[in-house]
Write a protein that holds these residues in place. Structure first.
Motif, PDB file in Angstrom:
ATOM      1  N   PHE A 147     -16.106  -7.056  82.266  1.00 51.37           N
ATOM      2  CA  PHE A 147     -17.228  -6.206  81.841  1.00 51.37           C
ATOM      3  C   PHE A 147     -17.408  -6.269  80.327  1.00 51.37           C
ATOM      4  CE2 PHE A 147     -18.651  -2.198  80.031  1.00 51.37           C
ATOM      5  CZ  PHE A 147     -19.834  -1.948  80.727  1.00 51.37           C
ATOM      6  N   LEU A 148     -16.306  -6.159  79.601  1.00 52.17           N
ATOM      7  CA  LEU A 148     -16.384  -6.140  78.140  1.00 52.17           C
ATOM      8  C   LEU A 148     -16.838  -7.480  77.578  1.00 52.17           C
ATOM      9  CD1 LEU A 148     -13.136  -4.115  77.323  1.00 52.17           C
ATOM     10  CD2 LEU A 148     -15.501  -3.296  77.267  1.00 52.17           C
ATOM     11  N   SER A 149     -16.481  -8.567  78.253  1.00 53.71           N
ATOM     12  CA  SER A 149     -16.877  -9.884  77.765  1.00 53.71           C
ATOM     13  C   SER A 149     -18.382 -10.095  77.849  1.00 53.71           C
ATOM     14  CB  SER A 149     -16.158 -10.978  78.557  1.00 53.71           C
ATOM     15  OG  SER A 149     -16.618 -11.022  79.906  1.00 53.71           O
ATOM     16  N   ASN A 150     -19.056  -9.247  78.624  1.00 55.32           N
ATOM     17  CA  ASN A 150     -20.516  -9.313  78.733  1.00 55.32           C
ATOM     18  C   ASN A 150     -21.202  -8.124  78.073  1.00 55.32           C
ATOM     19  OD1 ASN A 150     -21.077 -11.727  80.566  1.00 55.32           O
ATOM     20  ND2 ASN A 150     -19.543 -10.603  81.762  1.00 55.32           N
ATOM     21  N   SER A 151     -20.471  -7.406  77.226  1.00 57.64           N
ATOM     22  CA  SER A 151     -20.983  -6.176  76.628  1.00 57.64           C
ATOM     23  C   SER A 151     -20.930  -6.244  75.109  1.00 57.64           C
ATOM     24  CB  SER A 151     -20.157  -4.974  77.118  1.00 57.64           C
ATOM     25  OG  SER A 151     -20.166  -4.875  78.520  1.00 57.64           O
ATOM     26  N   PHE A 183     -12.398   9.340  95.139  1.00 57.97           N
ATOM     27  CA  PHE A 183     -13.059   9.897  93.956  1.00 57.97           C
ATOM     28  C   PHE A 183     -14.329   9.109  93.640  1.00 57.97           C
ATOM     29  CE2 PHE A 183     -13.620  10.022  89.300  1.00 57.97           C
ATOM     30  CZ  PHE A 183     -13.788  11.384  89.123  1.00 57.97           C
ATOM     31  N   ASN A 184     -14.220   7.786  93.630  1.00 53.86           N
ATOM     32  CA  ASN A 184     -15.397   6.950  93.379  1.00 53.86           C
ATOM     33  C   ASN A 184     -16.504   7.240  94.384  1.00 53.86           C
ATOM     34  OD1 ASN A 184     -13.912   5.770  91.351  1.00 53.86           O
ATOM     35  ND2 ASN A 184     -13.760   3.764  92.316  1.00 53.86           N
ATOM     36  N   GLN A 185     -16.114   7.317  95.658  1.00 49.60           N
ATOM     37  CA  GLN A 185     -17.096   7.537  96.711  1.00 49.60           C
ATOM     38  C   GLN A 185     -17.811   8.871  96.532  1.00 49.60           C
ATOM     39  OE1 GLN A 185     -17.967   5.469  99.055  1.00 49.60           O
ATOM     40  NE2 GLN A 185     -19.237   6.760 100.355  1.00 49.60           N
ATOM     41  N   PHE A 208     -15.692   1.027  91.156  1.00 48.93           N
ATOM     42  CA  PHE A 208     -16.770   1.947  90.806  1.00 48.93           C
ATOM     43  C   PHE A 208     -18.017   1.174  90.386  1.00 48.93           C
ATOM     44  CE2 PHE A 208     -18.855   4.892  87.728  1.00 48.93           C
ATOM     45  CZ  PHE A 208     -19.146   5.914  88.622  1.00 48.93           C
ATOM     46  N   MET A 209     -17.842   0.176  89.539  1.00 45.83           N
ATOM     47  CA  MET A 209     -18.983  -0.621  89.102  1.00 45.83           C
ATOM     48  C   MET A 209     -19.613  -1.375  90.277  1.00 45.83           C
ATOM     49  SD  MET A 209     -19.431   0.011  85.917  1.00 45.83           S
ATOM     50  CE  MET A 209     -20.628  -1.266  85.539  1.00 45.83           C
ATOM     51  N   ASP A 210     -18.780  -1.861  91.182  1.00 47.45           N
ATOM     52  CA  ASP A 210     -19.299  -2.575  92.350  1.00 47.45           C
ATOM     53  C   ASP A 210     -20.104  -1.644  93.248  1.00 47.45           C
ATOM     54  OD1 ASP A 210     -19.330  -4.983  94.121  1.00 47.45           O
ATOM     55  OD2 ASP A 210     -18.261  -3.627  95.458  1.00 47.45           O
ATOM     56  N   GLN A 211     -19.605  -0.418  93.426  1.00 48.22           N
ATOM     57  CA  GLN A 211     -20.335   0.550  94.258  1.00 48.22           C
ATOM     58  C   GLN A 211     -21.656   0.949  93.608  1.00 48.22           C
ATOM     59  OE1 GLN A 211     -16.680   3.104  94.692  1.00 48.22           O
ATOM     60  NE2 GLN A 211     -17.505   3.414  96.732  1.00 48.22           N
ATOM     61  N   GLY A 230     -27.671   0.332  94.138  1.00 45.11           N
ATOM     62  CA  GLY A 230     -28.890   0.220  93.351  1.00 45.11           C
ATOM     63  C   GLY A 230     -28.882   1.021  92.071  1.00 45.11           C
ATOM     64  N   GLN A 231     -27.767   1.650  91.738  1.00 46.89           N
ATOM     65  CA  GLN A 231     -27.710   2.496  90.549  1.00 46.89           C
ATOM     66  C   GLN A 231     -27.636   1.685  89.252  1.00 46.89           C
ATOM     67  OE1 GLN A 231     -28.240   5.618  90.729  1.00 46.89           O
ATOM     68  NE2 GLN A 231     -27.707   6.270  92.802  1.00 46.89           N
ATOM     69  N   LEU A 232     -27.417   0.369  89.359  1.00 46.18           N
ATOM     70  CA  LEU A 232     -27.400  -0.496  88.172  1.00 46.18           C
ATOM     71  C   LEU A 232     -28.657  -1.354  88.070  1.00 46.18           C
ATOM     72  CD1 LEU A 232     -23.693  -1.767  87.974  1.00 46.18           C
ATOM     73  CD2 LEU A 232     -24.754   0.119  86.735  1.00 46.18           C
ATOM     74  N   ASP A 233     -29.665  -1.046  88.875  1.00 45.71           N
ATOM     75  CA  ASP A 233     -30.901  -1.822  88.773  1.00 45.71           C
ATOM     76  C   ASP A 233     -31.628  -1.548  87.462  1.00 45.71           C
ATOM     77  OD1 ASP A 233     -30.408  -2.976  91.178  1.00 45.71           O
ATOM     78  OD2 ASP A 233     -31.873  -1.817  92.318  1.00 45.71           O
ATOM     79  N   ASN A 234     -31.398  -0.343  86.903  1.00 42.67           N
ATOM     80  CA  ASN A 234     -31.953   0.011  85.595  1.00 42.67           C
ATOM     81  C   ASN A 234     -31.030   1.058  85.000  1.00 42.67           C
ATOM     82  OD1 ASN A 234     -33.517   0.501  83.342  1.00 42.67           O
ATOM     83  ND2 ASN A 234     -35.078   1.697  84.422  1.00 42.67           N
ATOM     84  N   ALA A 235     -30.106   0.621  84.154  1.00 38.25           N
ATOM     85  CA  ALA A 235     -29.067   1.552  83.712  1.00 38.25           C
ATOM     86  C   ALA A 235     -28.563   1.220  82.316  1.00 38.25           C
ATOM     87  CB  ALA A 235     -27.897   1.534  84.694  1.00 38.25           C
ATOM     88  N   LEU A 236     -28.223   2.269  81.581  1.00 36.21           N
ATOM     89  CA  LEU A 236     -27.505   2.170  80.317  1.00 36.21           C
ATOM     90  C   LEU A 236     -26.078   2.609  80.592  1.00 36.21           C
ATOM     91  CD1 LEU A 236     -30.097   3.916  77.945  1.00 36.21           C
ATOM     92  CD2 LEU A 236     -29.962   1.490  78.552  1.00 36.21           C
TER      93      LEU A 236
END
Length: 678
Positions: free
Chosen positions: A227-231, A362-364, A425-428, A433-439
């Motif tokens: 994640f960090l390598s793309n951030s 917890f993630n769920q 968590f990121m995969d879920q 669809g929560q990462l379709d438009n997200a900061l």
């Protein structure tokens, strides 16, 4: 002729119930005794250490009710279990077998149930103190099935006789459907939103130097490193104070602790301004706001702070007592079911109950609580890296050597478990669809000191120093750089994928920069109160520059007994117990009247570029630290070109209203000191 009164009592259902209850009580007593031998400290002593609960606090009504509720639930669950065992025995009780045979059948059924629970506990929760069947023939799913099938069939047979096959079949179908529904409850897919989701992920105690971009082996946290390598990583970021509650308050308000006045963990909530302008403006834009944390005993943030929903274990001083008393097979087997939210709220989703905590649950819960028809603001905090470094499973072999530092080794062992939770968590989020438009912001609230040789400060003076130049823990010593230096990274997602160019940005940053950055990114109106932080404008990284930036940090309550690899609970209690009380809600909090005294004991520092200037209450003069070379200078001996005058003026101005600050009067001598050098 034998009289009727001298005949032995016949085995009845009622008698079987009470015999089962007595044997259950005896079994639990033996398990508790065995557990206590291994645990050494009593639950109250552990609670005393962690949340400063003393025996006089047990008179608190709310605390008593919380503990009594848990005890009643545990007793009720075991009585229900006793009832199931008794029901399973009814066909045999009513048979023509002799009483001795009936007793043997009853003992067999009881032993099978008890063994089944112990076997399941050993398989599902191998780090439980009562998982003593692990590595035996019973530590297998084959053994569980062999025990469960006859137990289940006996219960079904008894129910058929008592209430009929049809009613039994209906009950069995309802129970099965409920279990399957709970196992397969997936969140809905979010509709396309014009406004972006805002997701802030806190990782408790994460040191940046344990990540790949700082040279650590990437295998310890492959998901987070990817994640960090793309951030965009803001490489040198500091927390305003190395404590979770204060760090989150500073982040959400965009202010230093001296401004928002939450200066310690467990600050009395009544003296804190709970309004977050960020939340208020997001709600006006139809955002759903969530705050989720899997270990809340030191963090009082709840719905009163403006969140639509708060996810995590129940807040309260009972947490520490219950989490260290709950290790029983039946409790463990139910703690990760949907029932535990109501029956065992202090254990539900509680990472502090490490032996049974399930991060997937917890993630769920977080994902399923997010809105699908409007944008979300989600602030979530993962505590897998927090002391005492325990988990449901034993640790795996690590790609790092053992170097004799137990706490540091266990911390590194928790990194893959933290990484697994973060990655899942990121995969879920993506699949829903929560990462379709997200900061997305990822940060750590504080680092952690392990008294490592590489963290040791060296002194420029040939004279021996009394300064503590290395430390354990967090919030204990601002000279220990890993305690205050934290991770801060940002990414924008479109259609589930990163949509910005990755970069590692030099400069000086603070967690208080996140709130003003979000105001800028979302085009929100400036709040009535001023931000102490600065908007980062991550979309224009090449043009970023803050070479003259000053960043402040401060310590928490100094506790000498915590500055050790193994905490002596008696010493901790003797230092801290008198500083806390239990409020009317059953929650521990710092005594407000002690605030001035505790503020006097704070360490305070300011950073500028590669320099830290600190004023310590037990030192006669300020100290200057080169954060690159880790060399420490007494300010009176320093002859270099560090901007210490600017730093000292800023530090004096920032903390000038604190009681007891600068009792040696260095703030009044800044100009004199500057002229005396040249």
């Amino acid at each position: 002729m034998t009289s009727e009164s001298s005949l032995p009592a016949q085995i009845t259902v009622k008698r079987t119930f009470w015999r089962t209850a007595f044997l259950m009580l005896l079994s639990i007593g033996l398990l508790l005794y065995y557990r206590q031998i291994l645990q050494f400290y009593t639950p109250l002593a552990i609670a005393d250490t962690i949340t400063h609960i003393k025996q006089e606090h047990l008179l608190n009504t709310a605390l008593i009710l919380d503990i009594v509720y848990f005890i009643v639930v545990v007793i009720s669950l075991h009585l229900f279990w006793v009832m199931l065992i008794t029901i399973s025995c009814i066909p045999w009780i009513k048979s023509n077998y002799s009483d001795n045979t009936k007793t043997l059948i009853w003992l067999t059924i009881f032993t099978t149930h008890l063994t089944l629970s112990l076997a399941l506990n050993s398989i599902l929760y191998p780090t439980s103190l009562l998982a003593f069947l692990r590595d035996t023939l019973l530590d297998s799913w084959a053994a569980v099935i062999l025990l469960a099938i006859p137990s289940g069939l006996l219960l079904l047979h008894a129910l058929w006789q008592l209430i009929g096959r049809f009613t039994t079949s209906v009950l069995f179908t309802i129970l099965t459907a409920g279990i399957l529904t709970g196992l397969n409850s997936y969140p809905g897919y979010q509709e396309k939103q014009q406004s972006p989701n805002i997701i802030i992920i806190g990782i408790d105690g994460l040191r940046p130097d344990h990540l790949a971009h700082r040279g650590m082996t990437p295998q310890l946290a492959p998901g987070l490193n990817s994640f960090l390598s793309n951030s965009i990583i803001f490489d040198k970021t500091y927390t305003p104070m190395a404590r979770t509650y204060v760090a989150w308050m500073s982040l959400l308000k965009g202010q230093y602790p001296v401004t928002h006045e939450a200066r310690f963990n467990l600050t009395d909530p009544d003296i804190v301004d709970k309004k977050f302008p960020l939340l208020q403006q997001l709600k006006n834009k139809n955002y759903r706001t969530l705050y989720a944390m899997d270990e809340r005993r030191f963090n009082h943030i709840d719905e009163e702070y403006g969140f639509d929903r708060v996810i995590g274990p129940k807040l309260g001083a009972a947490d520490a007592i219950i989490t260290h008393s709950a290790d029983l097979p039946l409790v463990n087997l139910l703690v990760n079911t949907s029932l535990s939210e109501y029956l065992m709220p202090f254990l539900n989703l509680n990472r502090a109950y490490g032996k049974a905590y399930n991060p997937e649950n917890f993630n769920q819960r977080v994902i399923s609580s997010m809105a699908t028809d409007r944008p979300n603001f989600v602030a979530v905090h993962f505590c897998m890296l927090h002391w005492p470094y325990t988990s449901r499973e034993f640790i795996a072999d690590l790609p790092v050597p053992w170097q004799g530092n137990y706490n540091h080794y266990m911390y590194q062992a928790m990194l893959p478990k933290m990484d697994a939770q973060f990655s899942a968590f990121m995969d879920q989020l993506k699949r829903s669809g929560q990462l379709d438009n997200a900061l997305v912001y990822v940060f750590s609230d504080h680092g952690e000191g392990f008294n490592l040789p590489r963290d040791q400060l060296t002194t420029s003076s040939t004279e021996p120093t009394e300064l503590q130049v290395n430390a354990w823990g967090h919030g204990t010593n601002i000279l220990n750089q890993p305690q205050s230096e934290v991770l801060l990274a940002f990414n924008r997602f479109q259609d589930g994928e990163p949509a910005i160019a990755p970069a590692i940005v030099d400069g000086l940053y603070s967690l208080i920069d996140i709130a003003p950055t979000l105001f800028s990114q979302l085009g929100l109106s400036n709040p009535a109160h001023a931000f102490d932080g600065e908007a980062l404008h991550p979309e224009t990284v090449p043009n970023m520059s803050n070479g003259d930036r000053l960043v402040f940090t401060e310590s928490s309550i100094p506790v000498k007994a915590i500055n050790t690899s193994f905490i002596d609970e008696k010493k901790v209690v003797s230092e801290t117990a008198s500083k806390y009380e239990i409020n009317s809600l059953g929650r521990p909090q710092l005594k407000t009247e002690l605030y001035p005294e505790l503020l006097e004991k704070k360490q305070r520092a300011v950073y500028s570029d590669n320099w830290q200037l600190a004023i310590l209450p037990d030192q006669q003069q300020p100290v200057l630290v080169n954060t690159q070379s880790l060399q420490l200078h007494q300010l009176s001996d320093y002859k270099g070109d560090a901007p210490w005058q600017v730093m000292l003026r800023a530090l004096c101005e920032h903390y000038q209203d604190d009681p007891g600050f600068d009792e040696h009067g260095y703030c009044k001598q800044v100009e004199t000191m500057a002229h005396s050098r040249y």
